[in-house]
Write an enzyme that holds these catalytic residues in place. Structure first.
Site, PDB file in Angstrom:
ATOM      1  N   ASP A 198      -7.719   4.191   1.153  1.00  0.00           N
ATOM      2  CA  ASP A 198      -6.880   4.325   2.341  1.00  0.00           C
ATOM      3  C   ASP A 198      -7.695   4.855   3.518  1.00  0.00           C
ATOM      4  OD1 ASP A 198      -4.789   4.638   4.130  1.00  0.00           O
ATOM      5  OD2 ASP A 198      -3.576   5.884   2.794  1.00  0.00           O
ATOM      6  N   CYS A 207       0.868  -1.178   0.000  1.00  0.00           N
ATOM      7  CA  CYS A 207       0.000   0.000   0.000  1.00  0.00           C
ATOM      8  C   CYS A 207       0.907   1.230   0.000  1.00  0.00           C
ATOM      9  CB  CYS A 207      -1.002  -0.020   1.153  1.00  0.00           C
ATOM     10  SG  CYS A 207      -0.323   0.172   2.810  1.00  0.00           S
ATOM     11  N   ARG A 222      -3.563  -0.588   5.440  1.00  0.00           N
ATOM     12  CA  ARG A 222      -4.144  -1.647   4.608  1.00  0.00           C
ATOM     13  C   ARG A 222      -3.239  -2.858   4.454  1.00  0.00           C
ATOM     14  NH1 ARG A 222      -5.362   2.159  -0.382  1.00  0.00           N
ATOM     15  NH2 ARG A 222      -3.452   3.069   0.496  1.00  0.00           N
TER      16      ARG A 222
END
Length: 142
Positions: free
Chosen positions: A115, A9, A15
């Site tokens: 996000d 990520c 994440r």
């Protein structure tokens, strides 16, 4: 079958650490790591993310952010990213990775997983639900 998985990520504190932990919890014999394209190196996982993941039985307390490197890319036979931007940046930075980089949600609609950084616990829940569903779709390939 994929045996060496890298999850990527942006900052490697929300994440990808969660996805890494979920894959580890749901598989055996698979090496899984996570990293960020603009990692917050050595930072803990986001506090809200730690709390939400803990409620799901996932412990992120030992996680520390790390940067994507050529070595990590090279040793991985599958690289899972969260969105189109990550896909493009990885292809540009590591052209040798083409063919082994896919969006985590490729098998469940190929959507981008947004996000949750600095967002509410409810937002993290929604994002982590998407990650859980995406990981479940990949499980037969591990």
């Amino acid at each position: 079958m994929f045996n060496n998985v890298l999850v990527v990520c942006t900052g490697n504190i929300c994440r990808s650490p969660y996805a890494e932990a979920v894959i580890k919890n749901r598989t055996s014999g698979v090496t899984v790591a996570s990293a960020g394209l603009a990692a917050l190196v050595d930072h803990e996982a986001d506090a809200t993310g730690r709390l939400v993941s803990s409620d799901r039985g996932i412990d992120l307390s030992q996680h520390r952010g790390k940067q994507v490197t050529r070595a990590l890319v090279g040793q991985s036979d599958l690289i899972l990213v969260m969105d189109d931007e990550h896909l493009g940046r990885l292809h540009k930075r590591y052209p040798e990775a083409r063919g082994k980089v896919f969006k985590l949600a490729k098998l469940v609609g190929n959507k981008n997983i947004v996000d949750p950084y600095l967002k509410s616990g409810v937002f993290f829940e929604l994002v982590f639900d998407e990650i859980d569903n995406a990981v479940a779709a990949w499980l037969p390939h591990f």
